[in-house]
Scaffold this active site. Structure first.
Site, mmCIF file in Angstrom:
data_model
loop_
_atom_site.group_PDB
_atom_site.id
_atom_site.type_symbol
_atom_site.label_atom_id
_atom_site.label_comp_id
_atom_site.label_asym_id
_atom_site.label_seq_id
_atom_site.Cartn_x
_atom_site.Cartn_y
_atom_site.Cartn_z
ATOM 1 N N LYS A 68 0.819 -1.198 0.000
ATOM 2 C CA LYS A 68 0.000 0.000 0.000
ATOM 3 C C LYS A 68 0.862 1.262 0.000
ATOM 4 O O LYS A 68 0.381 2.348 -0.265
ATOM 5 C CB LYS A 68 -0.865 0.029 1.275
ATOM 6 N N GLY A 69 2.142 1.089 0.291
ATOM 7 C CA GLY A 69 3.004 2.236 0.532
ATOM 8 C C GLY A 69 3.100 3.250 -0.583
ATOM 9 O O GLY A 69 3.265 4.438 -0.343
ATOM 10 N N GLU A 76 7.382 2.228 -6.589
ATOM 11 C CA GLU A 76 7.632 1.766 -5.220
ATOM 12 C C GLU A 76 7.680 2.948 -4.252
ATOM 13 O O GLU A 76 8.026 4.052 -4.643
ATOM 14 C CB GLU A 76 8.997 1.055 -5.171
ATOM 15 N N ASP A 77 7.382 2.675 -2.998
ATOM 16 C CA ASP A 77 7.515 3.716 -1.986
ATOM 17 C C ASP A 77 8.971 3.886 -1.564
ATOM 18 O O ASP A 77 9.510 4.973 -1.553
ATOM 19 C CB ASP A 77 6.621 3.445 -0.759
ATOM 20 N N ASP A 121 14.572 -0.609 0.465
ATOM 21 C CA ASP A 121 15.291 -0.726 1.738
ATOM 22 C C ASP A 121 16.312 -1.857 1.595
ATOM 23 O O ASP A 121 17.383 -1.644 1.037
ATOM 24 C CB ASP A 121 14.234 -0.981 2.823
ATOM 25 N N LYS A 127 17.064 3.787 0.588
ATOM 26 C CA LYS A 127 17.984 3.728 1.735
ATOM 27 C C LYS A 127 19.150 2.850 1.312
ATOM 28 O O LYS A 127 19.192 1.663 1.652
ATOM 29 C CB LYS A 127 17.306 3.062 2.936
ATOM 30 N N PHE A 187 13.763 5.326 10.186
ATOM 31 C CA PHE A 187 12.434 4.824 9.841
ATOM 32 C C PHE A 187 11.475 5.992 9.651
ATOM 33 O O PHE A 187 11.231 6.773 10.560
ATOM 34 C CB PHE A 187 11.913 3.859 10.901
ATOM 35 N N ASP A 194 4.028 3.463 6.303
ATOM 36 C CA ASP A 194 3.400 3.167 7.586
ATOM 37 C C ASP A 194 4.375 2.637 8.622
ATOM 38 O O ASP A 194 5.474 2.193 8.310
ATOM 39 C CB ASP A 194 2.330 2.089 7.403
ATOM 40 N N ARG A 212 -0.027 6.337 7.384
ATOM 41 C CA ARG A 212 0.018 6.407 5.916
ATOM 42 C C ARG A 212 -0.653 7.674 5.397
ATOM 43 O O ARG A 212 -0.270 8.230 4.382
ATOM 44 C CB ARG A 212 -0.722 5.216 5.293
HETATM 45 P P1 IMP Z 1 12.659 -4.084 1.308
HETATM 46 O O1 IMP Z 1 12.070 -5.341 0.759
HETATM 47 O O2 IMP Z 1 13.454 -4.323 2.554
HETATM 48 O O3 IMP Z 1 13.410 -3.278 0.298
HETATM 49 O O4 IMP Z 1 11.478 -3.252 1.876
HETATM 50 C C1 IMP Z 1 10.680 -2.492 1.094
HETATM 51 C C2 IMP Z 1 9.401 -2.177 1.831
HETATM 52 O O5 IMP Z 1 9.607 -2.029 3.229
HETATM 53 C C3 IMP Z 1 8.878 -0.860 1.364
HETATM 54 O O6 IMP Z 1 8.096 -0.999 0.221
HETATM 55 C C4 IMP Z 1 8.115 -0.377 2.586
HETATM 56 O O7 IMP Z 1 6.793 -0.860 2.558
HETATM 57 C C5 IMP Z 1 8.857 -0.962 3.754
HETATM 58 N N1 IMP Z 1 9.774 0.026 4.380
HETATM 59 C C6 IMP Z 1 11.128 0.068 4.318
HETATM 60 N N2 IMP Z 1 11.643 1.109 4.991
HETATM 61 C C7 IMP Z 1 10.575 1.762 5.511
HETATM 62 C C8 IMP Z 1 10.451 2.969 6.302
HETATM 63 O O8 IMP Z 1 11.399 3.670 6.670
HETATM 64 N N3 IMP Z 1 9.172 3.317 6.612
HETATM 65 C C9 IMP Z 1 8.084 2.601 6.232
HETATM 66 N N4 IMP Z 1 8.157 1.496 5.487
HETATM 67 C C10 IMP Z 1 9.392 1.069 5.129
HETATM 68 MG MG MG Z 2 5.144 -1.077 4.313
#
Ligand code: IMP
Ligand code: MG
Length: 179
Positions: free
Chosen positions: A42-43, A98-99, A102, A130, A151, A158, A164
């Site tokens: 949903k991000g 994508e939001d 990470d 990040k 974060f 969220d 959100r």
């Molecule tokens: P990844 O798979 O670790 O790259 O994570 C990606 C997902 O983690 C993003 O699409 C977000 O939904 C969530 N996420 C990562 N960092 C944050 C943050 O700082 N705040 C909120 N959601 C995050």
């Molecule tokens: Mg999320």
């Protein structure tokens, strides 16, 4: 400012300015095509809506929900499809919105999946990155903001499904996720 936040890192106006730039970048690349824009829910929902409306290029829309976090502030490293796309991506120019990238696990999973289904091209646009947190080698083609290992919440992002709906992006107080 919401009382659970330590500080605001991006205002509504700062976000809007970067969204315009991302839209212009996409317009340049997709002028003569009708790409399929996919929001990773949903991000990315607010970013996605603002981005496609700022674009001059007509896009088709689709949505996919991935989950990896549960109610933790740390990724589980195993993103799952919670809701799949409605459209076929075969032969399509796909823009994945994508939001935040990470660890990169979510993006890597999406990339494999969409290219595996026969997309003609695959372009990733992410609101945040990040880079210091990366565990797998994957990168967005366009990133609006690079951030430190903090974060953040708001504008779609969220913590445990909260915050959100904030129109700005802020850093959550540690006491909120460490209690
Ligand atoms: P990844 O798979 O670790 O790259 O994570 C990606 C997902 O983690 C993003 O699409 C977000 O939904 C969530 N996420 C990562 N960092 C944050 C943050 O700082 N705040 C909120 N959601 C995050
Ligand atoms: Mg999320």
């Amino acid at each position: 400012m919401h009382e659970d936040l330590e500080r605001i890192v991006l205002t509504k106006e700062q976000i809007a300015e970067k969204v315009q730039k991302a839209a212009a970048w996409l317009d340049e690349r997709f002028a003569r095509t009708t790409p399929l824009a996919i929001s990773v829910l949903k991000g990315s929902v607010f970013f996605f809506c603002d981005l496609v409306r700022a674009m001059k290029t007509s896009v088709q829309l689709d949505f996919m929900t991935m989950s990896s976090y549960g109610s933790d502030a740390v990724s589980s490293g195993m993103p799952k499809i919670v809701m799949d796309l409605a459209a076929s991506v075969k032969g399509r120019d796909v823009i994945l919105v994508e939001d935040i990238v990470d660890t990169g696990h979510t993006l890597m999973r999406m990339k494999d999946l969409i290219l595996g289904r026969g997309a003609k091209s695959f372009t990733i646009v992410s609101l945040f990155d990040k880079p210091s947190r990366r565990e797998v080698p994957v990168q967005a083609d366009y990133t609006c903001f690079e951030i430190e290992n903090e974060f953040i919440v708001g504008y779609g992002l969220d913590y445990a499904q909260k915050y959100r709906d904030l129109p700005y992006v802020g850093i959550l107080k540690r006491s909120i996720y460490e209690k």
